[in-house]
Design an enzyme around this catalytic site. Sequence first.
Site, PDB file in Angstrom:
ATOM      1  N   ASN A  66      41.819  36.353  29.898  1.00  0.00           N
ATOM      2  CA  ASN A  66      42.269  37.650  29.385  1.00  0.00           C
ATOM      3  C   ASN A  66      43.344  38.128  30.354  1.00  0.00           C
ATOM      4  O   ASN A  66      43.037  38.612  31.432  1.00  0.00           O
ATOM      5  CB  ASN A  66      41.076  38.617  29.346  1.00  0.00           C
ATOM      6  N   GLY A  69      41.360  38.416  36.216  1.00  0.00           N
ATOM      7  CA  GLY A  69      42.220  38.088  37.364  1.00  0.00           C
ATOM      8  C   GLY A  69      42.407  36.592  37.603  1.00  0.00           C
ATOM      9  O   GLY A  69      43.534  36.120  37.821  1.00  0.00           O
ATOM     10  N   LYS A 112      45.276  40.567  30.170  1.00  0.00           N
ATOM     11  CA  LYS A 112      45.460  42.034  30.199  1.00  0.00           C
ATOM     12  C   LYS A 112      46.957  42.349  30.154  1.00  0.00           C
ATOM     13  O   LYS A 112      47.685  41.663  29.456  1.00  0.00           O
ATOM     14  CB  LYS A 112      44.750  42.627  31.427  1.00  0.00           C
ATOM     15  N   GLU A 168      30.210  41.837  29.623  1.00  0.00           N
ATOM     16  CA  GLU A 168      31.005  42.186  30.796  1.00  0.00           C
ATOM     17  C   GLU A 168      30.521  43.499  31.399  1.00  0.00           C
ATOM     18  O   GLU A 168      30.897  44.585  30.922  1.00  0.00           O
ATOM     19  CB  GLU A 168      32.482  42.345  30.405  1.00  0.00           C
ATOM     20  N   GLU A 210      38.051  48.234  28.774  1.00  0.00           N
ATOM     21  CA  GLU A 210      39.263  49.014  29.083  1.00  0.00           C
ATOM     22  C   GLU A 210      39.796  49.701  27.826  1.00  0.00           C
ATOM     23  O   GLU A 210      40.309  50.815  27.888  1.00  0.00           O
ATOM     24  CB  GLU A 210      40.326  48.101  29.724  1.00  0.00           C
ATOM     25  N   SER A 258      34.800  39.424  37.255  1.00  0.00           N
ATOM     26  CA  SER A 258      35.032  38.748  38.543  1.00  0.00           C
ATOM     27  C   SER A 258      34.503  37.318  38.579  1.00  0.00           C
ATOM     28  O   SER A 258      34.068  36.844  39.631  1.00  0.00           O
ATOM     29  CB  SER A 258      34.462  39.574  39.701  1.00  0.00           C
ATOM     30  N   GLY A 301      37.141  43.263  37.614  1.00  0.00           N
ATOM     31  CA  GLY A 301      38.273  43.496  38.513  1.00  0.00           C
ATOM     32  C   GLY A 301      37.876  44.071  39.861  1.00  0.00           C
ATOM     33  O   GLY A 301      38.723  44.523  40.625  1.00  0.00           O
ATOM     34  N   HIS A 335      37.206  45.468  24.327  1.00  0.00           N
ATOM     35  CA  HIS A 335      37.121  45.334  25.782  1.00  0.00           C
ATOM     36  C   HIS A 335      36.826  46.711  26.384  1.00  0.00           C
ATOM     37  O   HIS A 335      37.289  47.734  25.869  1.00  0.00           O
ATOM     38  CB  HIS A 335      38.432  44.767  26.337  1.00  0.00           C
TER      39      HIS A 335
HETATM   40  P1  PGA Z   1      38.031  40.136  35.804  1.00  0.00           P
HETATM   41  O1  PGA Z   1      38.189  40.691  34.306  1.00  0.00           O
HETATM   42  O2  PGA Z   1      37.736  38.664  35.692  1.00  0.00           O
HETATM   43  O3  PGA Z   1      39.365  40.404  36.456  1.00  0.00           O
HETATM   44  O4  PGA Z   1      36.918  40.885  36.436  1.00  0.00           O
HETATM   45  C1  PGA Z   1      37.366  40.222  33.269  1.00  0.00           C
HETATM   46  C2  PGA Z   1      37.685  40.965  32.002  1.00  0.00           C
HETATM   47  O5  PGA Z   1      37.937  42.174  32.059  1.00  0.00           O
HETATM   48  O6  PGA Z   1      37.702  40.366  30.916  1.00  0.00           O
END
Ligand code: PGA
Length: 250
Positions: A9, A234, A11, A166, A96, A212, A172, A94
């Site tokens: 992803n 990330g 983002k 998640e 976010e 993460s 993140g 998601h």
């Molecule tokens: P992250 O994000 O691996 O950076 O924690 C995962 C996600 O939001 O899908």
Amino acid sequence: MGKYIIAGNWKMNKLPSETYDFVKSVAEATKDASCEVVCCTPFVCLPEAVRAAKGTHVKIGAENLHFEDKGAFTGEVSADMLLDLGVQYVIIGHSERREYFAETDCTVNKKTKKALEKGLIPIVCVGESLEQREQGVTMTLITNQIKAAFEGIDAAGAKKVVIAYEPIWAIGTGKTATAEQAEEVCAAIRKVLAELYCDKCAGEITIQYGGSMNAGNAAELLSKGNIDGGLIGGASLKTADFAAIVAAAK
Ligand code: PGA
């Protein structure tokens, strides 16, 4: 359990001009993958991503879609537009988007139904905040999110949905859920699916962990019985890191 899928992803990262070479590098670095490999990119990167993935095992996904077919929805992108480009997956709900763009369980359900109707594979995200975890309401919240997302979807449709668990506090932040915490919730999700549909059906649905996940912790998370892959933020932005996670998904 469900088919193993490792999905990146991106983002709001990477430029259209960087996309072709990056997706090519992912395809090369993951060519021995024994799982499905997906890159979900910003809308504007999708044409180049699809072009780069053509003829490789890598599949391309979007990070959102609108639930209507077409019309006066300034700034939105429809399922048909994504399909016209050759996109196969789409992330829905998601955290976010739920937090910053007013997505609700209701819009998640509408988008999931639209994706299925059109033949896109939805990656439906669920997860609790730190406050909710500390209040002990994680399981209730996740159960409600799953039930709402699958409302009005039959077993044949449900089997095509990918779920990404998640925990918001792990996204993140570098704070991964322990493999046990992740497995506990993913197992609970599968139980809810078994109640909504049947054991066999629930067993066929891919349940990813996200938050993460990285080259160092992927193998342990993916060794758990109810974790069938990962949604990677990330660590999906660097080819070597992403390829190492793909390699851990055996
Ligand atoms: P992250 O994000 O691996 O950076 O924690 C995962 C996600 O939001 O899908």
